[in-house]
Design a protein around this motif. Structure first.
Motif, PDB file in Angstrom:
ATOM      1  N   PHE A  13      -5.446  12.425   4.167  1.00  0.00           N
ATOM      2  CA  PHE A  13      -4.458  11.453   3.614  1.00  0.00           C
ATOM      3  C   PHE A  13      -3.423  10.550   4.395  1.00  0.00           C
ATOM      4  CE2 PHE A  13      -4.721  14.519   0.034  1.00  0.00           C
ATOM      5  CZ  PHE A  13      -4.698  14.182  -0.957  1.00  0.00           C
ATOM      6  N   LEU A  17      -1.953   7.982   2.358  1.00  0.00           N
ATOM      7  CA  LEU A  17      -1.692   7.941   0.884  1.00  0.00           C
ATOM      8  C   LEU A  17      -0.664   9.325   1.415  1.00  0.00           C
ATOM      9  CD1 LEU A  17      -5.392   7.525  -0.671  1.00  0.00           C
ATOM     10  CD2 LEU A  17      -3.092   6.634  -0.843  1.00  0.00           C
ATOM     11  N   ARG A  61      -2.920  -3.258   2.356  1.00  0.00           N
ATOM     12  CA  ARG A  61      -4.023  -2.671   1.149  1.00  0.00           C
ATOM     13  C   ARG A  61      -4.996  -3.851   1.665  1.00  0.00           C
ATOM     14  NH1 ARG A  61      -1.125  -6.419  -2.888  1.00  0.00           N
ATOM     15  NH2 ARG A  61      -3.051  -5.821  -3.349  1.00  0.00           N
ATOM     16  N   GLN A 117      -7.215  -0.087   2.406  1.00  0.00           N
ATOM     17  CA  GLN A 117      -6.954   0.917   1.524  1.00  0.00           C
ATOM     18  C   GLN A 117      -8.003   0.640   0.341  1.00  0.00           C
ATOM     19  OE1 GLN A 117      -2.793   1.261   0.538  1.00  0.00           O
ATOM     20  NE2 GLN A 117      -2.967   3.083   1.478  1.00  0.00           N
ATOM     21  N   GLY A 118      -9.090   1.199   0.337  1.00  0.00           N
ATOM     22  CA  GLY A 118      -9.330   0.722  -1.162  1.00  0.00           C
ATOM     23  C   GLY A 118     -11.099  -0.251  -0.148  1.00  0.00           C
ATOM     24  N   MET A 152     -10.994   6.469  -0.302  1.00  0.00           N
ATOM     25  CA  MET A 152     -10.977   8.259  -1.026  1.00  0.00           C
ATOM     26  C   MET A 152     -11.565   8.522  -2.031  1.00  0.00           C
ATOM     27  SD  MET A 152      -7.795  10.382   0.898  1.00  0.00           S
ATOM     28  CE  MET A 152      -7.891  11.889   0.930  1.00  0.00           C
ATOM     29  N   ASP A 174     -10.672  -2.853 -11.304  1.00  0.00           N
ATOM     30  CA  ASP A 174      -9.063  -2.606 -11.059  1.00  0.00           C
ATOM     31  C   ASP A 174      -9.644  -2.838  -9.627  1.00  0.00           C
ATOM     32  OD1 ASP A 174      -7.410  -2.537 -13.013  1.00  0.00           O
ATOM     33  OD2 ASP A 174      -7.122  -0.684 -13.024  1.00  0.00           O
ATOM     34  N   ALA A 175     -10.205  -1.879  -8.473  1.00  0.00           N
ATOM     35  CA  ALA A 175     -10.478  -1.869  -7.308  1.00  0.00           C
ATOM     36  C   ALA A 175     -11.109  -2.945  -7.170  1.00  0.00           C
ATOM     37  CB  ALA A 175     -11.302  -0.783  -7.175  1.00  0.00           C
ATOM     38  N   THR A 195      -8.646  -6.221  -7.556  1.00  0.00           N
ATOM     39  CA  THR A 195      -7.666  -6.213  -5.695  1.00  0.00           C
ATOM     40  C   THR A 195      -8.131  -6.281  -4.310  1.00  0.00           C
ATOM     41  OG1 THR A 195      -7.304  -4.237  -6.801  1.00  0.00           O
ATOM     42  CG2 THR A 195      -6.297  -4.390  -4.922  1.00  0.00           C
ATOM     43  N   HIS A 196      -9.360  -6.160  -4.456  1.00  0.00           N
ATOM     44  CA  HIS A 196      -9.806  -6.430  -3.292  1.00  0.00           C
ATOM     45  C   HIS A 196     -11.212  -8.558  -3.604  1.00  0.00           C
ATOM     46  CE1 HIS A 196      -8.166  -3.764  -1.129  1.00  0.00           C
ATOM     47  NE2 HIS A 196      -8.823  -2.753  -2.115  1.00  0.00           N
ATOM     48  N   ILE A 200     -15.171   4.408  -7.995  1.00  0.00           N
ATOM     49  CA  ILE A 200     -14.700   3.106  -7.472  1.00  0.00           C
ATOM     50  C   ILE A 200     -14.137   3.248  -5.627  1.00  0.00           C
ATOM     51  CG2 ILE A 200     -12.367   3.783  -7.279  1.00  0.00           C
ATOM     52  CD1 ILE A 200     -11.751   4.563 -10.021  1.00  0.00           C
TER      53      ILE A 200
END
Lengths: 313, 556
Positions: free
Chosen positions: B53, B58, B86, B89-90, B95, B116-117, B120-121, B168
């Motif tokens: 984490f 996280l 951000r 992340q992802g 993770m 969504d994922a 976002t990017h 995801i």
């Protein structure tokens, strides 16, 4: 979905029947002979007997109840003892202001309380959280009439921003209508906003601890997306519940608020009817409010299924 | 390939608690190269998840990196803020988590959650994101992906949910994937499918993976390098073969010993030093049953149908002798828990009969069975010791309660003596008796659960995955305890588990269940060594055996 709503409507029928029975019994639960009660203190025995006969009070209870229900199902709520006008017409006249007040208050509450609760949960433990929750406690503790008079004094009498009292129908323009409703809606909404904000905060705190919020963060989602797309909808069930329950609060509060701000709505009619012991009017109003409340509950159940796919119907 | 993708340098992580700061990670250092799979193995509280984490940023609000650096592509992750974070992340790093169903938003269609994922990017349209999400569902081998796009997590199995999580996680082609106990709680067969899929995807995309797990066998099967963590530190780092053949650190030795394998016996689960105490008990032979002794438990054609749909259990028959131990194995949904609950008389069977010690008890309604004099003879140990103990009862209350309810004992010295005796039998220190469950460790709670179950001296103990929530070293101790209780007190054990290695060690006989029916049964060792049905063979093969690890890892 449609069959679910139909089934729910059918399920409300027994509730409405019990409410109707209770409302009808009001006249009999009140101490004394209904005819004497209706006729008033100075009536002669002949007057009482005349009323008894005209209202059919000499017939058996269940027969009376049956014919009363029959008339209601045909839209006849009876006639006011005091004004001799049909009760339905009296209620119809007063419905507009009360409905306006309740809708404005409801919208105000949702627009103010939900974001406040979300922010408080997001910033839990911070100064802003404490300030919001402090206001919530404050809002809880103040009675509607105190807030009402304070608001009227500050914003109407001193600052002269808004009218002191009264009501203008929507047909005479949007702003005049809204102008008159702002102060009453704030006064009435105070407790309600406090309640909804607290529940929103609690529900959001619970949701924000869930694993899927961590997943949303791991995806790189922004704070807004996490709070409003992933968290708020999951917290919606308790929030919607409390907004629904709050409508009962609004009904009670409207009676007081309408007196304070001189709004010619159902609340005023209720008080007048009670003071005049105008039983048919009281019965009509209580029946209407119960019906609204049952309807609201039905709507809440429908909203649940829209919000949460796990709730089966 | 020699370039380090991730380099963790002397990482310290602390949590602020009511009792002050607690250090969860205390100086962890390791590196991950591009494309490799590193196993991070340790027991609960070792800090392995916290390390994960901290790397993906996280950590809970209470946790803080108090020292050290996490260099990802030369950039210190611990110092990233806002948009820079951000973007990581992802996108560059992602993770997946334990308990995949809880990790997915319950009220959002899975297609949207994958999209969504992506959105976002990447600056692409919603339709394009949806098309990509569909491709990802195909990549993680979900059947009927078009229909599944609109499914909600509760409509999918645990294994499917984890595949969605993988979809995801890989949606933005990360260079590093951290998998935190990705298959804990899944069936062995599902575990194998999910892990194989993860390994294939990582290899195909050149993605580095950190596999965080408590299961040495699993790490050995999929990783070429394993780091063992204990109490916030890495105590040993080696290849699986070295780790198993010549573990250096004392903790690694204990861990290796405690991990059940295809051949281990209960007495093998401890290191040499600890074994001596145990052999004394084992030396005591079990009394042979006299011929013609009626069975303790006889179940005839048991069936259970829930409200709608097919039977959860159908036509289940078995017998058990006093003091015998029988294993009930199968994948989730095979009906093993339902069966055990019917035998325990916690739920009512739809058909069939249960005869206990000559008394027919199948027709006593479950809600009335607590009044039956046989209630105290059949007791149950539940799966999760954290969830199955009343948080407002102390350990003492918990053990005393059945004595008062079923044995009619009153509060007083006699009761205290009985409770203390039970605690001693399960090896629970007496000074722990006044404590509440949250003040006890997982192993101690498991002992309280067992002490409660044996308090009334039952003759049949039904155990529903009693060690599934426990660390291997605690599991080893609990298994030995159960075996000892059985030998000393002649308690029959009905052991429900999906862990075949454990069942093989503990149970004389094993019954394999599938879709509510018996597939195969027989003497445990024979059954597992020479499975007669494909289903049993699949179950056996899916267990990550430590022996198969090095060969597979070498082949990669």
């Amino acid at each position: 979905m449609l069959s679910y709503i139909l089934r729910r409507i059918v399920a409300t029928l027994p509730v409405m029947a019990i409410v109707a029975l209770f409302v009808f019994s009001l006249l009999y639960i009140a101490p004394g002979d209904p005819a004497v009660v209706i006729a008033g203190d100075q009536a002669s025995p002949e007057d009482v007997e005349r009323i008894r006969q005209s209202l059919g009070l000499d017939r058996p209870f269940l027969v009376q109840f049956g014919s009363w229900v029959w008339r209601i199902l045909h839209g006849d709520l009876g006639t006011s003892i005091f004004t001799n006008l049909p009760v339905s017409a009296m209620i119809g006249q007063r419905l507009g202001p009360t409905l306006s007040l309740m809708i404005v208050t409801l919208l105000l509450t949702i627009v103010v309380a939900v974001p406040l609760g979300v922010v408080a949960a997001w910033k839990a433990g911070s100064l802003i959280d404490r300030v919001i929750m402090g206001f919530a406690v404050f809002g809880f503790s103040l009675p509607v009439f105190v807030v009402g008079y304070m608001l009227a004094y500050i914003f109407a009498l001193e600052l002269e921003w808004l009218p002191v009292q009264g009501y203008t129908p929507l047909t005479q323009g949007f702003w005049p209508w809204l102008e008159n409703l702002i102060l009453p809606a704030v006064a009435l909404g105070c407790v309600y906003i406090a309640l909804v904000a607290r529940i929103t905060r609690a529900a959001m705190l619970e949701v924000l601890q869930q694993d899927y919020i961590r997943t949303a963060k791991a995806k790189g989602l922004g704070q807004g997306g996490i709070l409003f797309i992933h968290a708020l909808k999951n917290a919606a069930v308790p929030i919607v519940t409390v907004i629904g329950i709050g409508i009962a609060l609004l009904i009670g509060g409207a009676v007081v608020t309408e007196s304070v701000f001189a709004i010619p709505g159902l609340g005023r009619l209720t008080i007048d009817a009670i003071l005049r012991r105008d039983y048919p009017v009281i019965q009509g109003i209580v029946l209407l409010f119960s019906f609204v409340y049952v309807l609201v509950n039905l709507m809440i159940d429908v909203v649940y299924t829209l919000v949460d796919p796990r709730i089966r119907y | 390939m020699s370039e380090n993708l991730l380099r963790i340098d002397d990482l310290h992580v602390a949590f602020s608690t009511r009792r002050g700061m607690v250090e969860a990670v205390r100086g962890v250092t390791f590196t991950v190269k591009a494309g490799e799979m590193l196993g991070l193995v340790g027991e609960s509280g070792s800090g392995k998840s916290v390390t994960g984490f901290a790397t993906t940023r996280l950590l809970d609000a209470a946790g803080r990196v108090t020292g050290g650096r996490i260099l990802f592509r030369g950039q210190d992750v611990t110092k990233l803020r806002g948009d820079d974070l951000r973007q990581l992340q992802g996108a560059a790093m992602s993770m997946i988590f334990q308990n995949p169903r809880a990790a997915l938003n319950p009220i959002r269609a899975i297609g949207l959650q994958i999209a969504d994922a992506i959105l976002t990017h990447k600056r692409i349209s919603k339709d394009a994101a949806r098309a990509e999400a569909l491709d990802l569902l195909r990549a993680v081998q979900i059947r009927d992906p078009e229909q599944r796009m609109n499914a909600y997590p509760h409509e999918l199995s645990g294994g499917m949910c984890q595949r969605v999580m993988i979809a995801i996680a890989i949606s933005c082609n990360p260079a590093l994937l951290i998998a935190d106990e990705p298959t804990t709680g899944l069936d062995v067969t599902t575990q194998k499918v999910v892990m194989d899929l993860l390994a294939d995807i990582a290899a195909a995309r050149g993605m580095a993976t950190i596999l965080i797990t408590h299961d040495l066998g699993l790490a050995a099967r999929y990783c070429r390098r394993i780091a063992v963590m204990e109490r916030g530190r890495i105590v040993e780092e080696a290849s699986p073969s070295t780790l198993f053949s010549a573990p250096q650190h004392a903790y690694t030795r204990r861990l290796v010993a405690a991990s059940p394998t295809a051949t281990s016996r209960i007495e093998d689960l401890v290191t040499e030093e600890e074994r001596e105490r145990y052999t004394a008990v084992l030396g005591k032979p079990r009394p042979a049953l006299a011929h013609g002794t009626p069975p303790l438990l006889e179940v005839r054609k048991l069936a259970k149908r829930f409200d709608q749909g097919s039977a959860a259990v159908a036509d289940f028959s078995m017998t058990m002798a006093g003091g015998e131990s029988v294993g009930l194995v199968g994948e989730s949904g095979s009906g093993k828990s339902t069966t055990s609950r019917m035998i325990c008389r916690l739920i009512d069977p739809s058909e069939g009969d249960i005869v206990f010690d000559g008394h027919s008890i199948g027709h006593v309604a479950a809600r009335d069975f607590h009044r039956s004099p046989l209630r105290k003879n059949i007791q149950m140990v539940f799966q999760d010791p954290n969830e199955s103990l009343n948080p407002r009862f102390t350990a003492f209350d918990c053990i005393a309660h059945p004595l008062m309810r079923l044995d009619g004992m009153r509060a007083g010295d006699a009761l205290r003596k009985r409770v203390e005796e039970c605690a001693q039998r399960v090896g629970l220190p007496l000074d722990l008796l006044p404590r509440f469950p949250h003040q006890l460790s997982g192993g101690q709670k498991a002992r309280v659960g067992i002490a409660r179950a044996i308090a009334c001296r039952p003759r049949l103990l039904v155990l529903d995955e009693p060690t599934a929530a426990l660390d291997v070293s605690v599991q080893a101790v609990v298994l030995q305890l159960l075996d000892r209780l059985r030998r000393e007190n002649d308690i029959a054990l009905l052991f429900v588990s999906h862990d075949l290695n454990v069942v093989r060690m503990l149970c004389d006989r094993t019954i394999v269940l599938r879709n509510g029916g018996i597939v195969e049964q027989g003497e445990s060792r024979a059954l597992f060594d020479n499975p007669k049905t494909d289903y049993t063979r699949k179950l056996v093969e899916a267990i990550p055996h430590i022996e198969t690890g090095p060969t597979l890892a070498a082949a990669l």
